[in-house]
Enzyme design. Structure first.
Site, mmCIF file in Angstrom:
data_model
loop_
_atom_site.group_PDB
_atom_site.id
_atom_site.type_symbol
_atom_site.label_atom_id
_atom_site.label_comp_id
_atom_site.label_asym_id
_atom_site.label_seq_id
_atom_site.Cartn_x
_atom_site.Cartn_y
_atom_site.Cartn_z
ATOM 1 N N SER A 81 -28.504 1.455 -12.994
ATOM 2 C CA SER A 81 -28.053 2.854 -13.063
ATOM 3 C C SER A 81 -26.544 2.936 -13.293
ATOM 4 O O SER A 81 -26.060 3.818 -14.004
ATOM 5 C CB SER A 81 -28.445 3.613 -11.787
ATOM 6 O OG SER A 81 -27.669 3.196 -10.676
ATOM 7 N N LYS A 82 -25.794 2.009 -12.704
ATOM 8 C CA LYS A 82 -24.335 2.038 -12.864
ATOM 9 C C LYS A 82 -23.913 1.489 -14.238
ATOM 10 O O LYS A 82 -22.932 1.952 -14.812
ATOM 11 C CB LYS A 82 -23.659 1.277 -11.718
ATOM 12 C CG LYS A 82 -23.832 1.959 -10.354
ATOM 13 C CD LYS A 82 -23.177 3.344 -10.311
ATOM 14 C CE LYS A 82 -23.218 3.971 -8.930
ATOM 15 N NZ LYS A 82 -22.525 5.273 -8.873
ATOM 16 N N TYR A 108 -29.897 -0.383 -8.833
ATOM 17 C CA TYR A 108 -28.574 0.249 -8.685
ATOM 18 C C TYR A 108 -27.659 -0.212 -9.823
ATOM 19 O O TYR A 108 -26.998 0.616 -10.472
ATOM 20 C CB TYR A 108 -27.991 -0.128 -7.328
ATOM 21 C CG TYR A 108 -26.599 0.405 -7.057
ATOM 22 C CD1 TYR A 108 -26.385 1.750 -6.786
ATOM 23 C CD2 TYR A 108 -25.494 -0.449 -7.049
ATOM 24 C CE1 TYR A 108 -25.110 2.235 -6.519
ATOM 25 C CE2 TYR A 108 -24.215 0.029 -6.779
ATOM 26 C CZ TYR A 108 -24.026 1.367 -6.513
ATOM 27 O OH TYR A 108 -22.760 1.841 -6.247
ATOM 28 N N ALA A 109 -27.627 -1.543 -10.052
ATOM 29 C CA ALA A 109 -26.755 -2.068 -11.117
ATOM 30 C C ALA A 109 -27.168 -1.486 -12.461
ATOM 31 O O ALA A 109 -26.312 -1.140 -13.287
ATOM 32 C CB ALA A 109 -26.818 -3.588 -11.148
ATOM 33 N N SER A 127 -19.266 1.542 -10.279
ATOM 34 C CA SER A 127 -19.260 0.467 -9.280
ATOM 35 C C SER A 127 -18.939 -0.837 -10.005
ATOM 36 O O SER A 127 -19.091 -0.923 -11.229
ATOM 37 C CB SER A 127 -20.660 0.357 -8.659
ATOM 38 O OG SER A 127 -20.782 -0.827 -7.894
ATOM 39 N N ASP A 133 -28.674 19.437 -5.749
ATOM 40 C CA ASP A 133 -29.120 18.066 -5.999
ATOM 41 C C ASP A 133 -28.747 17.727 -7.436
ATOM 42 O O ASP A 133 -29.217 18.403 -8.371
ATOM 43 C CB ASP A 133 -30.649 18.002 -5.794
ATOM 44 C CG ASP A 133 -31.203 16.595 -5.932
ATOM 45 O OD1 ASP A 133 -30.558 15.756 -6.597
ATOM 46 O OD2 ASP A 133 -32.291 16.340 -5.387
#
Ligand SMILES: NC(=O)c1ccc[n+]([C@@H]2O[C@H](COP(=O)([O-])OP(=O)(O)OC[C@H]3O[C@@H](n4cnc5c(N)ncnc54)[C@H](OP(=O)(O)O)[C@@H]3O)[C@@H](O)[C@H]2O)c1
Length: 267
Positions: free
Chosen positions: A158-159, A155-156, A142, A63
């Site tokens: 983290s990216k 998500y954005a 991304s 992981d």
């Protein structure tokens, strides 16, 4: 692709989607692949397909959110192949929910732990060996790492963190021989959308994407492999993604509207 003959390449998240397709794209005689993911069965399936193409393959069930697992994965690559030339930070997860619909923010923590810290831990473990090899770090981010996307706030974030980290690290590594390729894919057919966390904190279960209208994982993998061979600074896989990068400085509202439309139309 035999550009990586004689090279040792570690790919995280190699059991499915883009990571698996990239492993297959690179798999060839004299290529050494270390493939990692959590699900042992799916990982072994990807490894067998790569072996069938002539690559030497080591698998590590791990992981990326666990630092000790990341260190173990790098160690296994070194023990088996004696070197590490390329690290591909690809493992990732996503979400699909408007911010105001979310009540359990543990998904935001998990997104950062996997997408951002996972790449940090892997890179920390691999860097001394990559420096020795004058190697390459690939960060699969991304388009959501270079502009905002609705229903993807966590998500954005983290990216964006990932892109900020690797663009900063690249400067620190100037002169070391190690280069950094940031990859910003547009939508790709994979398992990530089906597994995306919805507003209730549970996986969506079915992909909401219009899969016939987005890039396939093998197509995306071919572009990534070419960018890796060129040790390219950044790869943005779609025309609209390349447009966004510049347009947001000049016509940010147009870019926001395009991002909203992409999510609305699911393509
Ligand atoms: N598909 C798209 O539209 C798209 C667009 C832009 C960027 N990306 C990025 O591309 C990368 C690959 O995504 P994908 O679309 O190919 O997704 P995918 O089909 O869901 O594959 C994700 C891979 O990551 C592994 N993984 C997930 N969590 C992990 C963890 N905690 N530790 C280790 N491995 C883990 C999965 O295997 P296990 O579940 O067995 O661990 C799987 O092998 C991600 O970073 C994603 O953000 C995808």
């Amino acid at each position: 692709m035999d550009t990586f003959a004689g090279k040792s390449v570690l790919i995280t998240g190699a059991s499915e989607g883009i990571g698996r397709a990239l492993a297959l794209e690179l798999a060839a005689p004299a290529v050494s692949l270390t493939l990692t993911a959590r699900n042992a069965e799916r990982l072994e399936d990807a490894a067998s397909a790569c072996r069938a193409r002539g690559a030497a393959v080591e698998t590590v069930v791990m992981d990326v959110a666990v630092r000790a697992d990341c260190e173990r994965a790098v160690q296994r690559a070194l023990e088996r192949f004696g070197a590490l030339d390329v690290l591909v930070n690809n493992a990732g997860i996503t979400m699909w929910a408007r911010f105001e619909a979310v009540s359990d923010f543990s998904v935001y923590q998990r997104l950062l732990a996997v997408n951002y810290l996972g790449a940090v831990y892997m890179t920390a473990a691999a860097l001394p060996h990559l420096k020795h090899a004058r190697g390459l770090i690939v960060a699969v981010a991304s388009i959501a790492g270079i502009t905002g996307v609705p229903e993807r706030t966590g998500y954005a974030a983290s990216k964006h963190a990932m892109v900020g980290f690797f663009e900063s690290l690249r400067i620190e590594l100037d002169g070391s021989g190690v280069e950094v390729t940031v990859v910003a894919p547009d939508f790709v057919v994979s398992e990530i959308h089906r597994r995306a966390t919805g507003p209730d904190g549970r996986p969506l279960g079915a992909t909401p994407m219009q899969e016939t209208r987005i890039m396939t994982a093998p197509e995306c993998a071919r572009l990534i492999a070419r960018a890796m061979a060129r040790r390219q600074r950044i790869l943005i896989t779609s025309r609209r993604g390349r447009f966004v990068r510049w347009a947001r400085l000049i016509v940010p509202r147009v870019v926001d509207a395009a991002a909203a439309r992409a999510i609305r139309e699911r393509r």
